[in-house]
Design a protein around this motif. Structure first.
Motif, PDB file in Angstrom:
ATOM      1  N   TYR A 129      40.133 -61.680  27.360  1.00 56.13           N
ATOM      2  CA  TYR A 129      39.916 -60.252  26.693  1.00 56.13           C
ATOM      3  C   TYR A 129      38.965 -59.503  27.681  1.00 56.13           C
ATOM      4  O   TYR A 129      38.096 -59.693  27.763  1.00 56.13           O
ATOM      5  CB  TYR A 129      39.566 -60.344  25.307  1.00 56.13           C
ATOM      6  CG  TYR A 129      40.664 -61.031  24.634  1.00 56.13           C
ATOM      7  CD1 TYR A 129      41.368 -60.248  23.676  1.00 56.13           C
ATOM      8  CD2 TYR A 129      40.842 -62.331  24.383  1.00 56.13           C
ATOM      9  CE1 TYR A 129      42.470 -60.668  22.786  1.00 56.13           C
ATOM     10  CE2 TYR A 129      41.639 -63.108  23.525  1.00 56.13           C
ATOM     11  CZ  TYR A 129      42.659 -62.137  22.700  1.00 56.13           C
ATOM     12  OH  TYR A 129      43.587 -62.667  21.862  1.00 56.13           O
ATOM     13  N   ARG A 169      33.560 -54.789  34.657  1.00 50.88           N
ATOM     14  CA  ARG A 169      34.601 -55.526  33.709  1.00 50.88           C
ATOM     15  C   ARG A 169      34.127 -57.043  33.334  1.00 50.88           C
ATOM     16  O   ARG A 169      33.553 -57.706  34.165  1.00 50.88           O
ATOM     17  CB  ARG A 169      35.944 -55.637  34.226  1.00 50.88           C
ATOM     18  CG  ARG A 169      36.568 -54.309  34.524  1.00 50.88           C
ATOM     19  CD  ARG A 169      38.053 -54.123  34.794  1.00 50.88           C
ATOM     20  NE  ARG A 169      38.697 -52.914  34.965  1.00 50.88           N
ATOM     21  CZ  ARG A 169      39.959 -52.680  34.902  1.00 50.88           C
ATOM     22  NH1 ARG A 169      40.947 -53.554  34.790  1.00 50.88           N
ATOM     23  NH2 ARG A 169      40.327 -51.375  35.345  1.00 50.88           N
ATOM     24  N   PHE A 187      37.254 -56.430  28.993  1.00 41.39           N
ATOM     25  CA  PHE A 187      36.325 -55.052  28.390  1.00 41.39           C
ATOM     26  C   PHE A 187      35.678 -54.293  29.387  1.00 41.39           C
ATOM     27  O   PHE A 187      34.939 -54.896  30.510  1.00 41.39           O
ATOM     28  CB  PHE A 187      35.384 -55.534  27.423  1.00 41.39           C
ATOM     29  CG  PHE A 187      35.783 -56.123  26.076  1.00 41.39           C
ATOM     30  CD1 PHE A 187      35.766 -55.424  25.084  1.00 41.39           C
ATOM     31  CD2 PHE A 187      36.000 -57.550  26.033  1.00 41.39           C
ATOM     32  CE1 PHE A 187      36.416 -56.104  23.996  1.00 41.39           C
ATOM     33  CE2 PHE A 187      36.553 -58.071  24.845  1.00 41.39           C
ATOM     34  CZ  PHE A 187      36.717 -57.149  23.636  1.00 41.39           C
ATOM     35  N   LYS A 188      35.735 -53.131  29.391  1.00 40.05           N
ATOM     36  CA  LYS A 188      35.120 -52.098  30.132  1.00 40.05           C
ATOM     37  C   LYS A 188      34.273 -51.432  29.652  1.00 40.05           C
ATOM     38  O   LYS A 188      34.526 -50.279  28.992  1.00 40.05           O
ATOM     39  CB  LYS A 188      36.027 -51.154  31.260  1.00 40.05           C
ATOM     40  CG  LYS A 188      35.434 -50.612  32.258  1.00 40.05           C
ATOM     41  CD  LYS A 188      36.607 -49.736  32.810  1.00 40.05           C
ATOM     42  CE  LYS A 188      35.768 -49.025  34.117  1.00 40.05           C
ATOM     43  NZ  LYS A 188      36.879 -48.104  34.834  1.00 40.05           N
ATOM     44  N   GLY A 189      32.963 -51.754  29.454  1.00 40.81           N
ATOM     45  CA  GLY A 189      32.012 -51.128  28.505  1.00 40.81           C
ATOM     46  C   GLY A 189      32.568 -51.690  27.115  1.00 40.81           C
ATOM     47  O   GLY A 189      32.630 -52.785  26.733  1.00 40.81           O
ATOM     48  N   ASP A 190      32.597 -50.372  26.486  1.00 40.98           N
ATOM     49  CA  ASP A 190      33.015 -50.577  24.934  1.00 40.98           C
ATOM     50  C   ASP A 190      34.474 -50.565  24.946  1.00 40.98           C
ATOM     51  O   ASP A 190      34.987 -50.928  23.720  1.00 40.98           O
ATOM     52  CB  ASP A 190      32.558 -49.673  23.814  1.00 40.98           C
ATOM     53  CG  ASP A 190      30.889 -49.646  23.910  1.00 40.98           C
ATOM     54  OD1 ASP A 190      30.605 -50.818  24.050  1.00 40.98           O
ATOM     55  OD2 ASP A 190      30.351 -48.514  23.650  1.00 40.98           O
ATOM     56  N   GLU A 191      35.268 -50.384  25.842  1.00 41.33           N
ATOM     57  CA  GLU A 191      36.607 -50.070  25.818  1.00 41.33           C
ATOM     58  C   GLU A 191      37.361 -51.524  26.080  1.00 41.33           C
ATOM     59  O   GLU A 191      36.933 -52.373  26.927  1.00 41.33           O
ATOM     60  CB  GLU A 191      37.231 -49.058  26.886  1.00 41.33           C
ATOM     61  CG  GLU A 191      38.756 -49.114  26.988  1.00 41.33           C
ATOM     62  CD  GLU A 191      39.121 -48.283  28.327  1.00 41.33           C
ATOM     63  OE1 GLU A 191      40.465 -47.913  28.496  1.00 41.33           O
ATOM     64  OE2 GLU A 191      38.276 -47.685  28.751  1.00 41.33           O
ATOM     65  N   GLN A 192      38.252 -51.814  25.150  1.00 41.68           N
ATOM     66  CA  GLN A 192      39.046 -53.162  25.120  1.00 41.68           C
ATOM     67  C   GLN A 192      40.389 -52.805  26.006  1.00 41.68           C
ATOM     68  O   GLN A 192      41.117 -51.816  26.007  1.00 41.68           O
ATOM     69  CB  GLN A 192      39.081 -53.696  24.102  1.00 41.68           C
ATOM     70  CG  GLN A 192      40.215 -55.077  24.086  1.00 41.68           C
ATOM     71  CD  GLN A 192      40.361 -55.657  22.724  1.00 41.68           C
ATOM     72  OE1 GLN A 192      39.698 -55.467  21.681  1.00 41.68           O
ATOM     73  NE2 GLN A 192      40.996 -57.033  22.665  1.00 41.68           N
ATOM     74  N   LEU A 193      40.501 -53.761  27.028  1.00 45.32           N
ATOM     75  CA  LEU A 193      41.722 -53.529  27.991  1.00 45.32           C
ATOM     76  C   LEU A 193      42.946 -54.592  27.550  1.00 45.32           C
ATOM     77  O   LEU A 193      42.488 -55.319  26.617  1.00 45.32           O
ATOM     78  CB  LEU A 193      41.252 -53.705  29.325  1.00 45.32           C
ATOM     79  CG  LEU A 193      40.233 -52.765  30.022  1.00 45.32           C
ATOM     80  CD1 LEU A 193      39.959 -53.207  31.328  1.00 45.32           C
ATOM     81  CD2 LEU A 193      40.907 -51.369  29.785  1.00 45.32           C
TER      82      LEU A 193
END
Length: 246
Positions: free
Chosen positions: A130, A223, A132-138
């Motif tokens: 899973y 990431r 994550f780029k900061g708080d953003e889930q990719l």
């Protein structure tokens, strides 16, 4: 008269014969030579007779053999044996032998820096990454369809990553059968900017076991990749359902 003529002729012949024998007695006119005089002109000039020469005493280009050469060979042989005996014993090396990467294979003209071990196995549990780029889930990445995944910027990598700080062949994710279980492991392939597991840099070319909710980072990329299996997700769903009934 005829008798007188014969006597004179005999006397004359006798005188010639006598003189001839006198010349033969003279050593200067004797055709018979002694053994010392039977030598050729070259032999007389150099004062050497024909003698049998032992060729075994000579070496081509080196002249006459001497006992010193054999002695020198023996000395060299004994010296070499003494040096071998005096050599210190090599200490065991604790560094990586590199045998794991000895059988490097090629794919699409690119040499792969990683080879799977003998205990490689395809997982029976569905594992996922899973990002994550900061708080953003990719978008989620499935990592259960193969026994190993090559990670990096190279076109032959199974999990391509484009950040410039990531090496072309940065790391490898490998499933290994340990007794009855098949577990995931991560290995850094000697990357320039390292691989991080839960914030700690990994030693290159060494397996590290991955567990539920472990976090991976590669190079200076921001990431983060969280490791989870479907079993962990089911447990979370069960916990959520139990909480719903509470």
């Amino acid at each position: 008269d005829d008798d007188d003529d014969d006597d004179r002729n005999v006397g004359r012949r006798g005188g010639v014969e006598a003189r001839r024998w006198e010349r033969k007695d003279d050593g200067r006119h004797d055709n018979r030579r002694s053994g010392d005089d039977r030598r050729t002109g070259k032999e007389k000039r150099f004062g050497r007779r024909n003698e049998e020469v032992d060729d075994s005493k000579y070496v081509y280009g080196k002249g006459l053999k001497t006992g010193g050469d054999e002695d020198n060979d023996d000395e060299k042989k004994h010296k070499g044996e003494d040096e071998e005996e005096q050599k210190p014993m090599e200490k065991p090396s604790m560094e990586a032998s590199g045998l794991l990467f000895e059988e490097a294979n090629t794919y699409k003209g690119v040499v792969i820096l990683y080879s799977e071990p003998a205990e490689a196995a395809k997982p029976k549990i569905r594992w996922r990454l899973y990002p994550f780029k900061g708080d953003e889930q990719l978008p989620m990445i499935f990592i259960h369809r193969q026994s190993a995944y090559l990670i990096g910027r190279d076109t032959v990598c199974d999990l391509p990553m484009l950040h410039p700080s990531i090496s072309k062949q940065h790391a490898a994710l490998q499933y290994r059968q340990v007794q009855k279980d098949i577990k995931p492991y991560i290995m850094d392939l000697g990357s320039t900017n390292k691989t991080y597991l839960n914030g700690e840099p990994l030693e290159p070319r060494r397996y590290y076991e991955l567990r539920e909710k472990d976090c991976l980072k590669f190079g200076y990329s921001s990431r983060e990749y969280v490791v989870l299996s479907e079993k962990a997700l089911q447990d979370d769903d069960d916990d959520d359902s139990d909480g719903g009934y509470a």
